[in-house]
Design an enzyme around this catalytic site. Structure first.
Site, PDB file in Angstrom:
ATOM      1  N   GLN A  53       1.438   2.146   1.165  1.00  0.00           N
ATOM      2  CA  GLN A  53       1.345   2.904   2.423  1.00  0.00           C
ATOM      3  C   GLN A  53       0.010   3.631   2.569  1.00  0.00           C
ATOM      4  O   GLN A  53      -0.310   4.103   3.658  1.00  0.00           O
ATOM      5  CB  GLN A  53       2.489   3.922   2.509  1.00  0.00           C
ATOM      6  CG  GLN A  53       3.871   3.302   2.619  1.00  0.00           C
ATOM      7  CD  GLN A  53       4.133   2.608   3.955  1.00  0.00           C
ATOM      8  OE1 GLN A  53       3.488   2.887   4.966  1.00  0.00           O
ATOM      9  NE2 GLN A  53       5.084   1.686   3.961  1.00  0.00           N
ATOM     10  N   ASN A  72       6.624   6.126   1.662  1.00  0.00           N
ATOM     11  CA  ASN A  72       6.838   5.329   2.864  1.00  0.00           C
ATOM     12  C   ASN A  72       7.801   5.968   3.852  1.00  0.00           C
ATOM     13  O   ASN A  72       7.767   5.675   5.031  1.00  0.00           O
ATOM     14  CB  ASN A  72       7.348   3.930   2.487  1.00  0.00           C
ATOM     15  CG  ASN A  72       8.474   3.956   1.483  1.00  0.00           C
ATOM     16  OD1 ASN A  72       8.337   4.512   0.389  1.00  0.00           O
ATOM     17  ND2 ASN A  72       9.600   3.385   1.837  1.00  0.00           N
ATOM     18  N   SER A  74      -0.643  -4.034   0.012  1.00  0.00           N
ATOM     19  CA  SER A  74      -0.040  -5.105   0.805  1.00  0.00           C
ATOM     20  C   SER A  74      -0.826  -5.295   2.103  1.00  0.00           C
ATOM     21  O   SER A  74      -1.380  -4.334   2.640  1.00  0.00           O
ATOM     22  CB  SER A  74       1.404  -4.697   1.113  1.00  0.00           C
ATOM     23  OG  SER A  74       2.045  -5.698   1.848  1.00  0.00           O
ATOM     24  N   GLY A  75      -0.844  -6.553   2.606  1.00  0.00           N
ATOM     25  CA  GLY A  75      -1.626  -6.835   3.810  1.00  0.00           C
ATOM     26  C   GLY A  75      -0.991  -6.376   5.111  1.00  0.00           C
ATOM     27  O   GLY A  75      -1.675  -5.955   6.047  1.00  0.00           O
ATOM     28  N   HIS A  76       0.347  -6.436   5.169  1.00  0.00           N
ATOM     29  CA  HIS A  76       0.969  -6.287   6.493  1.00  0.00           C
ATOM     30  C   HIS A  76       1.144  -4.843   6.946  1.00  0.00           C
ATOM     31  O   HIS A  76       1.661  -4.599   8.035  1.00  0.00           O
ATOM     32  CB  HIS A  76       2.296  -7.056   6.564  1.00  0.00           C
ATOM     33  CG  HIS A  76       3.422  -6.499   5.760  1.00  0.00           C
ATOM     34  ND1 HIS A  76       4.507  -5.896   6.336  1.00  0.00           N
ATOM     35  CD2 HIS A  76       3.645  -6.468   4.430  1.00  0.00           C
ATOM     36  CE1 HIS A  76       5.358  -5.533   5.386  1.00  0.00           C
ATOM     37  NE2 HIS A  76       4.849  -5.867   4.218  1.00  0.00           N
ATOM     38  N   THR A  78      -0.795 -21.585  -6.072  1.00  0.00           N
ATOM     39  CA  THR A  78      -1.873 -21.901  -5.131  1.00  0.00           C
ATOM     40  C   THR A  78      -2.139 -20.703  -4.237  1.00  0.00           C
ATOM     41  O   THR A  78      -1.203 -20.096  -3.710  1.00  0.00           O
ATOM     42  CB  THR A  78      -1.474 -23.127  -4.274  1.00  0.00           C
ATOM     43  OG1 THR A  78      -1.192 -24.199  -5.158  1.00  0.00           O
ATOM     44  CG2 THR A  78      -2.571 -23.520  -3.306  1.00  0.00           C
ATOM     45  N   CYS A 125      20.515   1.803   3.555  1.00  0.00           N
ATOM     46  CA  CYS A 125      19.612   1.003   2.731  1.00  0.00           C
ATOM     47  C   CYS A 125      19.747  -0.451   3.131  1.00  0.00           C
ATOM     48  O   CYS A 125      20.587  -0.823   3.936  1.00  0.00           O
ATOM     49  CB  CYS A 125      19.875   1.231   1.256  1.00  0.00           C
ATOM     50  SG  CYS A 125      21.309   0.376   0.657  1.00  0.00           S
ATOM     51  N   THR A 175       5.682  -5.867  -3.230  1.00  0.00           N
ATOM     52  CA  THR A 175       6.840  -6.004  -4.127  1.00  0.00           C
ATOM     53  C   THR A 175       6.443  -6.761  -5.396  1.00  0.00           C
ATOM     54  O   THR A 175       6.765  -6.333  -6.514  1.00  0.00           O
ATOM     55  CB  THR A 175       7.983  -6.739  -3.396  1.00  0.00           C
ATOM     56  OG1 THR A 175       8.291  -5.993  -2.212  1.00  0.00           O
ATOM     57  CG2 THR A 175       9.214  -6.856  -4.258  1.00  0.00           C
TER      58      THR A 175
HETATM   59  N1  PLP Z   1       5.904  -0.192  -1.678  1.00  0.00           N
HETATM   60  C1  PLP Z   1       5.948   0.584  -0.592  1.00  0.00           C
HETATM   61  C2  PLP Z   1       5.642   2.039  -0.711  1.00  0.00           C
HETATM   62  C3  PLP Z   1       6.269   0.034   0.647  1.00  0.00           C
HETATM   63  O1  PLP Z   1       6.325   0.813   1.729  1.00  0.00           O
HETATM   64  C4  PLP Z   1       6.553  -1.354   0.714  1.00  0.00           C
HETATM   65  C5  PLP Z   1       6.971  -1.962   1.997  1.00  0.00           C
HETATM   66  O2  PLP Z   1       7.574  -1.335   2.832  1.00  0.00           O
HETATM   67  C6  PLP Z   1       6.475  -2.120  -0.456  1.00  0.00           C
HETATM   68  C7  PLP Z   1       6.147  -1.503  -1.639  1.00  0.00           C
HETATM   69  C8  PLP Z   1       6.731  -3.596  -0.441  1.00  0.00           C
HETATM   70  O3  PLP Z   1       5.610  -4.266   0.077  1.00  0.00           O
HETATM   71  P1  PLP Z   1       5.755  -5.771   0.609  1.00  0.00           P
HETATM   72  O4  PLP Z   1       6.508  -5.701   1.886  1.00  0.00           O
HETATM   73  O5  PLP Z   1       4.347  -6.237   0.792  1.00  0.00           O
HETATM   74  O6  PLP Z   1       6.456  -6.546  -0.460  1.00  0.00           O
END
Ligand code: PLP
Length: 393
Positions: free
Chosen positions: A180, A152, A200-202, A238, A326, A73
């Site tokens: 994704q 996603n 993104s890491g998760h 940081t 949503c 994000t």
């Molecule tokens: N963009 C896409 C395509 C995603 O699927 C997601 C999370 O679901 C994000 C951005 C947001 O990533 P984060 O959860 O690391 O902020």
């Protein structure tokens, strides 16, 4: 048989034990601030640079072009808002698509309120952007093009290389939200002509709250976060050392196992798609049949309501997801499903199953059985389904 099967890996993934092991010392032993000059700081700095190399390698980037952030994000916000600010003398036109994640969508809507103009490109019924239509949308005042690498919700993978080529040939910045795609399918920022990329890491068995923005050398966007000289003066704050170390480790593992995992996942994906399609009439696969993420299944089940389906399959131990509500809790159908042309009532009856390499064939078969039972139960209570059977609808 009651099991719990996690099929929501596009939302988030389990942190791998090796990733957690790599992170732990940075909470308890080497807890220094990488900006500090003493040994604690230096150790952390070295660890973050190692992670920078690990993630850069996955996308064939120079580690110096990786800027760690708090996740996808923030990276999306940074890329779009800073590009808009930096290029406002050239123009105020942005091109994106109708199927972006909310992090891009709502940033574009924010920029519209600041006086920018945004073109939201249509996609076809499988979720693909037409590069020709994209080229036609370019204007002399276009400053940035943002097209996600893979969706996603429906998993469709875009012709990113071609889109990047078009952007570059017009001298326009190209950003892709690869949250994704990163670690799941091959990405080469050079071959793909990418200027800015969010990850993104998760989503790759790393920790939450960490990600990065790839910013190609020479693309000098102003910082999004002000307040310090971290990340070579581009992103203040940081550094989240354990998170960054974890993301580096997760990226390294994902990259090493990418082809093995993709083979396993696409086998499971196709088994689930054909199982559901054969077992349950009036179903439809959403997204592209082949240009799709290895672990993504998105199906619509006519005459059922996705939220009820989701809750009832959850009761039977299958954790999936629906795009029909949503985050605000409103019952608007997913903008992605509407963009591929699904009518509201079919979009409402859709589920996403996103798989991980931990999943098995038995779990896919169990999921088919559970979804079939629940769909039959819900349809038996549906007046629309009854009308259809009686030839009224
Ligand atoms: N963009 C896409 C395509 C995603 O699927 C997601 C999370 O679901 C994000 C951005 C947001 O990533 P984060 O959860 O690391 O902020």
């Amino acid at each position: 048989m009651q099991k719990t099967i996690y099929l929501d890996n596009a939302a988030t993934t389990a942190v791998r034990p090796e990733v957690l092991d790599a992170m732990m010392p940075f909470f308890t032993e080497w807890y220094g601030n990488p900006s500090s000059v003493h040994e604690f700081g230096a150790l952390c700095n070295v660890a973050c640079d190692k992670a920078r190399e690990q993630v850069a390698k996955v996308i064939n980037a120079d580690p110096k072009d990786i800027y760690f952030t708090s996740g996808g994000t923030e990276s999306d916000n940074w890329a779009l808002k800073s590009a808009a600010l930096a290029k406002k003398e050239k123009g105020k036109h942005i091109i994106t698509t109708k199927i972006e994640h909310h992090a891009v969508m709502e940033t574009c809507e924010f920029l519209e309120r600041q006086g920018y103009e945004v073109t939201y490109l249509d996609v076809d019924d499988q979720g693909l952007v037409d590069p020709g239509a994209l080229e036609k949308a370019i204007r002399p005042d276009t400053i940035i093009i943002s097209v996600m690498y893979a969706n996603n919700e429906i998993g469709t993978v875009q012709p990113i290389r071609e889109i990047g080529r078009i952007a570059r040939s017009h001298g326009i910045l190209f950003h892709t939200d690869a949250v994704q795609a990163f670690g799941h399918i091959p990405i080469d920022v050079n071959e793909d002509n990418i200027d800015l990329m969010s990850a993104s890491g998760h989503k790759i068995h790393g920790p939450k709250g960490v990600g990065f923005l790839y910013m190609k050398k020479g693309v000098k966007l102003p910082p999004f976060m002000n307040g310090g000289h971290h990340e070579r003066g581009r992103r203040a704050g940081t550094l989240n050392v354990p998170g960054i170390v974890g993301m580096g480790k997760a990226a390294e593992i994902a990259s090493g196992e990418m082809s093995k995992n993709a083979k396993h996942l696409s086998g499971l994906r196709d088994r689930l798609i054909s199982g559901l399609s054969e077992a349950i009439p009036y179903t439809k696969l959403n997204g592209h049949p082949t240009k799709r993420l290895p672990g993504n299944v998105n199906m619509s089940f006519r005459f059922v309501e996705g939220e009820s389906l989701l809750m009832l399959v959850d009761e039977k131990g299958v954790s999936a997801s629906t795009g029909s509500a949503c985050a605000s809790g409103s019952l608007d159908p997913s903008h992605v499903l509407l963009a591929i042309g699904l009518p509201h009532e079919i979009a409402h009856g859709s589920l996403r199953f996103s798989l991980s390499e931990e999943n098995t064939e038995e779990e896919m078969d169990y999921t088919v059985k559970v979804v079939k039972e629940v769909v039959e139960r819900l349809r038996s209570m549906s007046p629309l389904y009854e009308d259809m059977l009686n030839g009224v609808a």
